[in-house]
Scaffold this motif. Structure first.
Motif, PDB file in Angstrom:
ATOM      1  N   UNK A   1       0.842  -1.204   0.000  1.00  0.00           N
ATOM      2  CA  UNK A   1       0.000   0.000   0.000  1.00  0.00           C
ATOM      3  C   UNK A   1       0.876   1.253   0.000  1.00  0.00           C
ATOM      4  N   UNK A   2       1.977   1.215   0.780  1.00  0.00           N
ATOM      5  CA  UNK A   2       2.910   2.346   0.804  1.00  0.00           C
ATOM      6  C   UNK A   2       3.512   2.586  -0.581  1.00  0.00           C
ATOM      7  N   UNK A   3       3.898   1.508  -1.260  1.00  0.00           N
ATOM      8  CA  UNK A   3       4.447   1.623  -2.613  1.00  0.00           C
ATOM      9  C   UNK A   3       3.430   2.269  -3.550  1.00  0.00           C
ATOM     10  N   UNK A   4       2.199   1.780  -3.492  1.00  0.00           N
ATOM     11  CA  UNK A   4       1.154   2.314  -4.374  1.00  0.00           C
ATOM     12  C   UNK A   4       0.868   3.781  -4.064  1.00  0.00           C
ATOM     13  N   UNK A   5       0.686   4.109  -2.777  1.00  0.00           N
ATOM     14  CA  UNK A   5       0.333   5.485  -2.403  1.00  0.00           C
ATOM     15  C   UNK A   5       1.454   6.466  -2.741  1.00  0.00           C
ATOM     16  N   UNK A   6       2.702   6.101  -2.429  1.00  0.00           N
ATOM     17  CA  UNK A   6       3.814   7.023  -2.667  1.00  0.00           C
ATOM     18  C   UNK A   6       4.020   7.274  -4.155  1.00  0.00           C
ATOM     19  N   UNK A   7       3.963   6.220  -4.948  1.00  0.00           N
ATOM     20  CA  UNK A   7       4.190   6.381  -6.384  1.00  0.00           C
ATOM     21  C   UNK A   7       3.005   7.021  -7.095  1.00  0.00           C
ATOM     22  N   UNK A   8       1.796   6.624  -6.735  1.00  0.00           N
ATOM     23  CA  UNK A   8       0.609   7.224  -7.369  1.00  0.00           C
ATOM     24  C   UNK A   8       0.492   8.692  -6.981  1.00  0.00           C
ATOM     25  N   UNK A   9       0.829   9.026  -5.725  1.00  0.00           N
ATOM     26  CA  UNK A   9       0.805  10.431  -5.297  1.00  0.00           C
ATOM     27  C   UNK A   9       1.782  11.252  -6.132  1.00  0.00           C
ATOM     28  N   UNK A  10       2.969  10.702  -6.355  1.00  0.00           N
ATOM     29  CA  UNK A  10       3.968  11.387  -7.168  1.00  0.00           C
ATOM     30  C   UNK A  10       3.459  11.579  -8.597  1.00  0.00           C
ATOM     31  N   UNK A  11       2.841  10.556  -9.143  1.00  0.00           N
ATOM     32  CA  UNK A  11       2.296  10.634 -10.508  1.00  0.00           C
ATOM     33  C   UNK A  11       1.227  11.719 -10.598  1.00  0.00           C
ATOM     34  N   UNK A  12       0.310  11.740  -9.635  1.00  0.00           N
ATOM     35  CA  UNK A  12      -0.792  12.712  -9.633  1.00  0.00           C
ATOM     36  C   UNK A  12      -0.253  14.134  -9.506  1.00  0.00           C
ATOM     37  N   UNK A  13       0.716  14.342  -8.606  1.00  0.00           N
ATOM     38  CA  UNK A  13       1.307  15.668  -8.422  1.00  0.00           C
ATOM     39  C   UNK A  13       1.938  16.159  -9.716  1.00  0.00           C
ATOM     40  N   UNK A  14       2.693  15.305 -10.389  1.00  0.00           N
ATOM     41  CA  UNK A  14       3.385  15.711 -11.623  1.00  0.00           C
ATOM     42  C   UNK A  14       2.395  15.955 -12.760  1.00  0.00           C
TER      43      UNK A  14
ATOM     44  N   UNK B   1       5.394   5.153 -12.486  1.00  0.00           N
ATOM     45  CA  UNK B   1       4.430   4.259 -13.158  1.00  0.00           C
ATOM     46  C   UNK B   1       5.018   2.861 -13.260  1.00  0.00           C
ATOM     47  N   UNK B   2       6.287   2.786 -13.605  1.00  0.00           N
ATOM     48  CA  UNK B   2       6.949   1.491 -13.720  1.00  0.00           C
ATOM     49  C   UNK B   2       7.052   0.786 -12.371  1.00  0.00           C
ATOM     50  N   UNK B   3       7.250   1.554 -11.287  1.00  0.00           N
ATOM     51  CA  UNK B   3       7.318   0.967  -9.945  1.00  0.00           C
ATOM     52  C   UNK B   3       5.990   0.296  -9.592  1.00  0.00           C
ATOM     53  N   UNK B   4       4.885   0.936  -9.936  1.00  0.00           N
ATOM     54  CA  UNK B   4       3.558   0.352  -9.690  1.00  0.00           C
ATOM     55  C   UNK B   4       3.374  -0.902 -10.534  1.00  0.00           C
ATOM     56  N   UNK B   5       3.788  -0.832 -11.786  1.00  0.00           N
ATOM     57  CA  UNK B   5       3.700  -1.976 -12.704  1.00  0.00           C
ATOM     58  C   UNK B   5       4.490  -3.173 -12.186  1.00  0.00           C
ATOM     59  N   UNK B   6       5.736  -2.943 -11.787  1.00  0.00           N
ATOM     60  CA  UNK B   6       6.583  -4.034 -11.308  1.00  0.00           C
ATOM     61  C   UNK B   6       6.106  -4.605  -9.990  1.00  0.00           C
ATOM     62  N   UNK B   7       5.706  -3.729  -9.058  1.00  0.00           N
ATOM     63  CA  UNK B   7       5.237  -4.190  -7.749  1.00  0.00           C
ATOM     64  C   UNK B   7       3.975  -5.031  -7.884  1.00  0.00           C
ATOM     65  N   UNK B   8       3.103  -4.669  -8.816  1.00  0.00           N
ATOM     66  CA  UNK B   8       1.867  -5.421  -9.023  1.00  0.00           C
ATOM     67  C   UNK B   8       2.154  -6.806  -9.602  1.00  0.00           C
ATOM     68  N   UNK B   9       3.299  -6.962 -10.248  1.00  0.00           N
ATOM     69  CA  UNK B   9       3.672  -8.279 -10.760  1.00  0.00           C
ATOM     70  C   UNK B   9       4.135  -9.231  -9.672  1.00  0.00           C
TER      71      UNK B   9
END
Length: 312
Positions: free
Chosen positions: A34-47, A66-74
């Protein structure tokens, strides 16, 4: 002897924990995911939402997240499921998971390489920066930083499909193409050729990054002002790059040359280290270090605080 028609399931390395230990690990892993998703998605939304951040460096950082979310979901959903059941995966699922994790790692390297080029142009050729890093050039760099690894790993995975296998156990918490190929009943010449080509491509990435940083340091070391600029703009990228390289090489070298005498639990931890650290390091380092992102996040938090105070 098993062949591919018989090997419809693979078993992964076991997690020798008690029920309570599994539940504890499940909760910790879920919170980390959840931390991985929130931190990376927050960064994506801000940018994406802040037009002042629509600059090449932030565009590349957005793709890194985006790639971090992709890889973590795998990895994480399957691992969480394994903590509650047996560690098995279907043949198709194994091929898909191996492809996602491999391609995500290669995408990381490609994007970090493009970011090294961006830093080189920004510091060493500032007068032509906007010409060299136009929207069209940035779009092209982003496209190739995704297309090259996705295509390379597709070809690597495709050479494994339909091959006769003489085993079904993978001594890892997730599927790896090299371990699947080691189960083949006969040498996979096509896979070896594709792997060699992929290694050559990414060795070229490494040489370019090494050259760019040696050149940057040579240019910046003669001037205090340039050195401060180098530390401000290149230090986050360098930390992310070193973290990625160390954790990934640790996994690769241990997988190829590691001792079989090492207990299973430390082995499991070492093999997932790059999946634990890298997805969190990127948004953490860039979020704190880059002024544009830090100010944007602080302004959002300040706005929310004012709204909550007003509501009271």
């Amino acid at each position: 002897m098993e062949n591919v028609s018989a090997v419809t399931m693979f078993t992964l390395s076991g997690l020798k924990f008690t029920y309570m230990q599994r539940m504890t690990l499940f909760v910790v892993t879920l919170l980390w995911y959840i931390l991985i998703l929130l931190s990376n998605i927050s960064m994506i939304v801000v940018i994406v939402t802040d037009k002042t951040l629509h600059q090449p460096m932030y565009v590349f950082l957005c793709n890194l997240c985006i790639n971090a979310v992709y890889g973590a979901t795998g990895f994480y959903p399957k691992f969480l499921k394994d903590l509650l059941s047996t560690q098995v995966i279907s043949y198709a699922g194994c091929m898909l998971q191996g492809y996602v994790i491999h391609s995500s790692s290669c995408c990381d390297f490609s994007i970090l390489t493009v970011m090294a080029y961006d830093r080189y142009v920004a510091i060493c050729r500032p007068l032509v920066y906007h010409t060299l890093m136009s929207k069209q050039r940035v779009s092209l760099l982003v496209f190739f930083s995704w297309f090259v690894p996705l295509y390379c790993m597709f070809m690597n995975t495709a050479t494994l499909l339909g091959k006769e296998l003489c085993g079904s156990h993978i001594n890892k918490l997730y599927c790896v193409n090299w371990m699947v190929s080691s189960l083949a009943c006969a040498p996979l010449n096509a896979n070896g050729i594709v792997t060699a080509i992929n290694l050559a491509i990414y060795f070229g990435h490494f040489l370019f990054i090494l050259w760019s940083y040696l050149y940057l340091m040579r240019v910046c070391i003669s001037s205090r002002e340039m050195w401060i600029k180098f530390m401000q703009t290149c230090f986050p990228h360098l930390i992310c790059l070193l973290t990625f390289a160390v954790t990934l090489l640790l996994d690769i070298f241990y997988m190829r040359f590691g001792s079989a005498d090492l207990p299973q639990d430390p082995h499991n931890f070492m093999t997932i280290l790059f999946l634990l650290i890298n997805p969190v390091v990127n948004p953490l380092i860039y979020g704190f270090k880059l002024t544009g992102i830090r100010n944007r996040v602080l302004s959002i938090l300040h706005f929310k605080k004012k709204m909550s105070t007003f509501a009271m």
